[in-house]
Design an enzyme around this catalytic site. Structure first.
Site, PDB file in Angstrom:
ATOM      1  N   GLU A   1     -19.260 -17.267 -19.464  1.00  0.00           N
ATOM      2  CA  GLU A   1     -18.722 -18.575 -19.088  1.00  0.00           C
ATOM      3  C   GLU A   1     -17.316 -18.444 -18.504  1.00  0.00           C
ATOM      4  O   GLU A   1     -16.875 -19.271 -17.715  1.00  0.00           O
ATOM      5  CB  GLU A   1     -18.687 -19.486 -20.330  1.00  0.00           C
ATOM      6  CG  GLU A   1     -19.211 -20.869 -20.047  1.00  0.00           C
ATOM      7  CD  GLU A   1     -19.440 -21.699 -21.309  1.00  0.00           C
ATOM      8  OE1 GLU A   1     -20.525 -22.286 -21.416  1.00  0.00           O
ATOM      9  OE2 GLU A   1     -18.557 -21.772 -22.170  1.00  0.00           O
TER      10      GLU A   1
ATOM     11  N   HIS B   1     -36.868   0.988 -27.107  1.00  0.00           N
ATOM     12  CA  HIS B   1     -38.325   1.005 -26.959  1.00  0.00           C
ATOM     13  C   HIS B   1     -38.794  -0.152 -26.097  1.00  0.00           C
ATOM     14  O   HIS B   1     -39.972  -0.486 -26.085  1.00  0.00           O
ATOM     15  CB  HIS B   1     -38.977   0.973 -28.347  1.00  0.00           C
ATOM     16  CG  HIS B   1     -38.611   2.176 -29.161  1.00  0.00           C
ATOM     17  ND1 HIS B   1     -39.445   3.263 -29.328  1.00  0.00           N
ATOM     18  CD2 HIS B   1     -37.461   2.481 -29.821  1.00  0.00           C
ATOM     19  CE1 HIS B   1     -38.834   4.169 -30.070  1.00  0.00           C
ATOM     20  NE2 HIS B   1     -37.625   3.732 -30.382  1.00  0.00           N
TER      21      HIS B   1
ATOM     22  N   LYS C   1     -26.573 -30.745 -16.786  1.00  0.00           N
ATOM     23  CA  LYS C   1     -26.395 -32.005 -17.535  1.00  0.00           C
ATOM     24  C   LYS C   1     -26.628 -33.194 -16.612  1.00  0.00           C
ATOM     25  O   LYS C   1     -27.310 -34.154 -16.976  1.00  0.00           O
ATOM     26  CB  LYS C   1     -24.986 -32.092 -18.120  1.00  0.00           C
ATOM     27  CG  LYS C   1     -24.719 -31.070 -19.210  1.00  0.00           C
ATOM     28  CD  LYS C   1     -23.343 -31.302 -19.805  1.00  0.00           C
ATOM     29  CE  LYS C   1     -22.931 -30.155 -20.692  1.00  0.00           C
ATOM     30  NZ  LYS C   1     -21.527 -30.178 -21.050  1.00  0.00           N
TER      31      LYS C   1
HETATM   32  O1  PA5 Z   1     -16.792 -22.737 -24.284  1.00  0.00           O
HETATM   33  C1  PA5 Z   1     -17.040 -23.919 -24.109  1.00  0.00           C
HETATM   34  O2  PA5 Z   1     -16.168 -24.745 -23.809  1.00  0.00           O
HETATM   35  C2  PA5 Z   1     -18.449 -24.457 -24.292  1.00  0.00           C
HETATM   36  O3  PA5 Z   1     -19.366 -23.455 -24.538  1.00  0.00           O
HETATM   37  C3  PA5 Z   1     -18.496 -25.446 -25.428  1.00  0.00           C
HETATM   38  O4  PA5 Z   1     -18.077 -24.813 -26.602  1.00  0.00           O
HETATM   39  C4  PA5 Z   1     -19.891 -26.019 -25.634  1.00  0.00           C
HETATM   40  O5  PA5 Z   1     -20.366 -26.579 -24.450  1.00  0.00           O
HETATM   41  C5  PA5 Z   1     -19.880 -27.095 -26.727  1.00  0.00           C
HETATM   42  O6  PA5 Z   1     -18.977 -28.107 -26.398  1.00  0.00           O
HETATM   43  P1  PA5 Z   1     -18.471 -29.162 -27.442  1.00  0.00           P
HETATM   44  O7  PA5 Z   1     -17.735 -28.445 -28.516  1.00  0.00           O
HETATM   45  O8  PA5 Z   1     -17.592 -30.086 -26.666  1.00  0.00           O
HETATM   46  O9  PA5 Z   1     -19.687 -29.852 -28.005  1.00  0.00           O
END
Ligand code: PA5
Length: 437
Positions: free
Chosen positions: A290, A311, A425
């Site tokens: 990310e 494996h 989303k």
């Molecule tokens: O690293 C990030 O920002 C994301 O992976 C969030 O942690 C994830 O989308 C969850 O978001 P939230 O804590 O707002 O529910």
């Protein structure tokens, strides 16, 4: 003193010291931007000083609440997704790996289960059924407070909990971890008077494991969060002090992975020979994927659990497209000892290793694999931990966080945003008919 060490010796054939040295100036610039909070995404650099800044009072409060949750719960369900889920699970699974088979009712520790990290109906149905005969509590975690998956899971579980215990008692069994002032979860927590913790504004989800997001579930599971934080502090101090690239393990890892990337190694596999670290790999995949995968750039982070995956994926790693490099997390000492027994018949031909520890065989498998992969043009980096415990996990977490920030800056992206996750989303909300979508 830190216990983690980073070794790039195996990859000397692929990257020369001169190529590394070319990054000296750039690393010092990026380090400066990180410590002075001037780099890209600088409003999300709160994680840098988080370990040393966490107050004893907050740790005590987390431990006290963890104790109350433990005393009233056979099961604790942690609701969250992405950065609001993976870090806690990574640490809990790593530490519980010493004793993964617990007999229900015989362990002083509650069972930790997870929800809201996917939308599978059967899983959530089965979870609700399972909880019917259990005393349980909920820890609901969402920084934005509006993420669909945990919001749905929380709605289902809250209803179940309220029907089981009645609304007032249910409220005492719900702990919310969210933004200080914004979001639906914050509003609900205030209205229902749930005990709450705040995720600092300047710490993004995937960098939040050393906040209550990770610390409360880890303490509830029975692990020492003070020691975990002490490990992170030790690593933070070490990385800040070592301003020479060659002596700074996080900078070295960041530089080497970028050099390999520029040589066509677009995929990094993080390998472990300890199944208890598989969720640490999941956390790492999110952290790096990310943070770096944007603007058409980035190393694809993949994970493998060896020897199991030797494996399956082993064939591809050895002989498939030569676009992979490998980072191995090696663990020195196991927590228990088991030797291979002698057998009078020796039909399986294993007497040649009778009397040897299983961990010794695992280590030889690891060394043999690294040699084979190097021969197959897969460069190898190695992160060594003397053992899996709270101290070394705290070090590992901070090491990866700093490496990721430096690596993202080398790649010239903002490692702290995630604009790409909005695309699915938008479509999902339109398909679901969400008002205004
Ligand atoms: O690293 C990030 O920002 C994301 O992976 C969030 O942690 C994830 O989308 C969850 O978001 P939230 O804590 O707002 O529910």
């Amino acid at each position: 003193m830190i216990h983690l060490s980073f070794d790039a010796g195996q990859s000397a054939r692929f990257v020369s010291p001169d190529e590394v040295a070319l990054f000296n100036r750039e690393i010092s610039l990026h380090r400066n931007n990180i410590y002075e909070k001037k780099g890209k995404g600088n409003d999300f650099l709160g994680w840098v000083t988080l370990p040393e800044e966490i107050s004893g009072q907050l740790l005590k409060q987390l431990q006290d609440d963890a104790q109350s949750i433990r005393s009233q719960s056979e099961v604790v369900v942690v609701i969250g997704i992405g950065g609001s889920y993976l870090g806690a699970r990574a640490v809990i699974e790593a530490l519980s790996g010493a004793m993964p088979f617990k007999n229900a009712g015989q362990s002083p520790d509650p069972e930790i289960l997870y929800a809201g990290h996917h939308l599978d109906e059967d899983y959530h149905y089965a979870l609700l059924k399972y909880l019917e005969n259990k005393d349980y509590s909920l820890i609901v975690i969402s920084k934005s407070g509006t993420t669909t998956e945990p919001a749905i899971a929380f709605r289902l579980l809250r209803k179940h909990l309220e029907e089981k215990y009645g609304v007032p008692e249910a409220a005492g069994r719900i702990y919310a971890i969210t933004d200080a002032s914004r979001g639906a979860l914050k509003q609900l927590a205030d209205e229902q008077k749930y005990k709450s913790y705040v995720i600092p504004d300047d710490v993004g989800g995937r960098y939040s494991v050393l906040t209550p997001v990770g610390l409360l579930p880890i303490a509830v599971a029975g692990y020492n969060i003070e020691t975990l934080m002490a490990g992170a502090v030790a690593m933070a101090e070490h990385l800040q002090k070592e301003d020479k690239l060659q002596q700074n393990p996080a900078a070295k890892y960041a530089v080497l992975r970028n050099i390999l990337y520029n040589k066509g190694k677009h995929i990094e596999i993080l390998a472990t020979y300890n199944p208890s670290l598989l969720f640490m790999i999941e956390w790492w995949k999110q952290l790096f994927g990310e943070s770096e995968g944007k603007e058409g750039k980035g190393i694809f982070p993949a994970g493998v659990g060896f020897t199991t995956d030797l494996h399956s994926l082993g064939q591809y790693i050895q002989e498939g497209r030569r676009s992979i490099f490998e980072t191995v997390i090696s663990v020195g000492n196991t927590r228990h000892s088991l030797t291979i027994p002698e057998d009078s018949q020796d039909l399986d031909g294993l007497n040649y290793i009778a009397g040897k520890r299983l961990s010794y065989v695992n280590e030889m498998a690891s060394r043999g694999t690294m040699m084979a992969h190097l021969e197959g043009e897969v460069p190898n980096l190695e992160i060594r931990l003397p053992a899996i415990n709270e101290t070394t996990l705290g070090e590992l977490i901070y090491f990866f966080e700093m490496s990721c920030a430096l690596s993202g800056y080398i790649l010239d992206v903002n490692p702290f945003d995630q604009p790409g996750v909005e695309a699915y989303k938008r479509n999902m909300f339109q398909l679901l008919g969400k008002p205004g979508a």
